[in-house]
Scaffold this motif. Structure first.
Motif, short mmCIF file in Angstrom:
data_model
loop_
_atom_site.label_atom_id
_atom_site.label_comp_id
_atom_site.label_asym_id
_atom_site.label_seq_id
_atom_site.Cartn_x
_atom_site.Cartn_y
_atom_site.Cartn_z
N ALA A 12 0.59 -1.27 0.28
CA ALA A 12 -0.37 0.31 0.38
C ALA A 12 0.55 1.59 -0.20
CB ALA A 12 -0.63 -0.25 0.96
N MET A 13 2.38 1.46 0.62
CA MET A 13 2.81 2.74 0.48
C MET A 13 3.86 2.33 -0.83
SD MET A 13 5.80 3.66 3.71
CE MET A 13 6.74 1.78 3.37
N VAL A 14 3.97 1.59 -1.08
CA VAL A 14 4.46 2.19 -2.48
C VAL A 14 3.30 1.89 -3.59
CG1 VAL A 14 5.72 0.40 -4.06
CG2 VAL A 14 6.25 -0.16 -2.04
N ALA A 15 2.26 1.38 -3.41
CA ALA A 15 1.26 1.75 -4.30
C ALA A 15 1.52 3.74 -4.01
CB ALA A 15 -0.26 1.37 -4.35
N PHE A 16 1.52 4.09 -2.70
CA PHE A 16 0.65 5.14 -2.48
C PHE A 16 2.04 6.52 -3.02
CE2 PHE A 16 -1.30 8.50 -0.38
CZ PHE A 16 -0.22 9.41 -0.17
N ILE A 22 4.25 9.63 -9.63
CA ILE A 22 3.32 10.04 -11.08
C ILE A 22 2.53 11.26 -11.61
CG2 ILE A 22 1.78 9.19 -13.08
CD1 ILE A 22 2.65 5.87 -11.71
N ARG A 23 1.76 11.35 -10.69
CA ARG A 23 1.17 13.09 -10.55
C ARG A 23 2.27 14.17 -10.33
NH1 ARG A 23 -3.93 14.48 -9.07
NH2 ARG A 23 -3.34 15.63 -7.55
N GLY A 24 3.60 14.13 -9.79
CA GLY A 24 4.15 14.60 -9.91
C GLY A 24 4.48 14.98 -11.14
#
Length: 47
Positions: A12-16, A22-24
């Protein structure tokens, strides 16, 4: 905590972090703002 919970938390931390990265990393395309022309166009009929 069980091993499965630890693995799920890590994933979950890796996905977050991937989502934030990607957004940045995406290019932000800003549309040019409409501004009043201070000078006439180069080939204006009104000149």
């Amino acid at each position: 905590m069980s091993a499965l919970t630890v693995i799920l938390c890590i994933w979950a931390m890796v996905a977050f972090c991937a989502v934030l990265f990607i957004r940045g990393a995406t290019a932000r395309v800003e549309r040019p703002r409409k501004s009043a022309q201070s000078r006439p166009a180069r080939f204006s009929i009104a000149e």
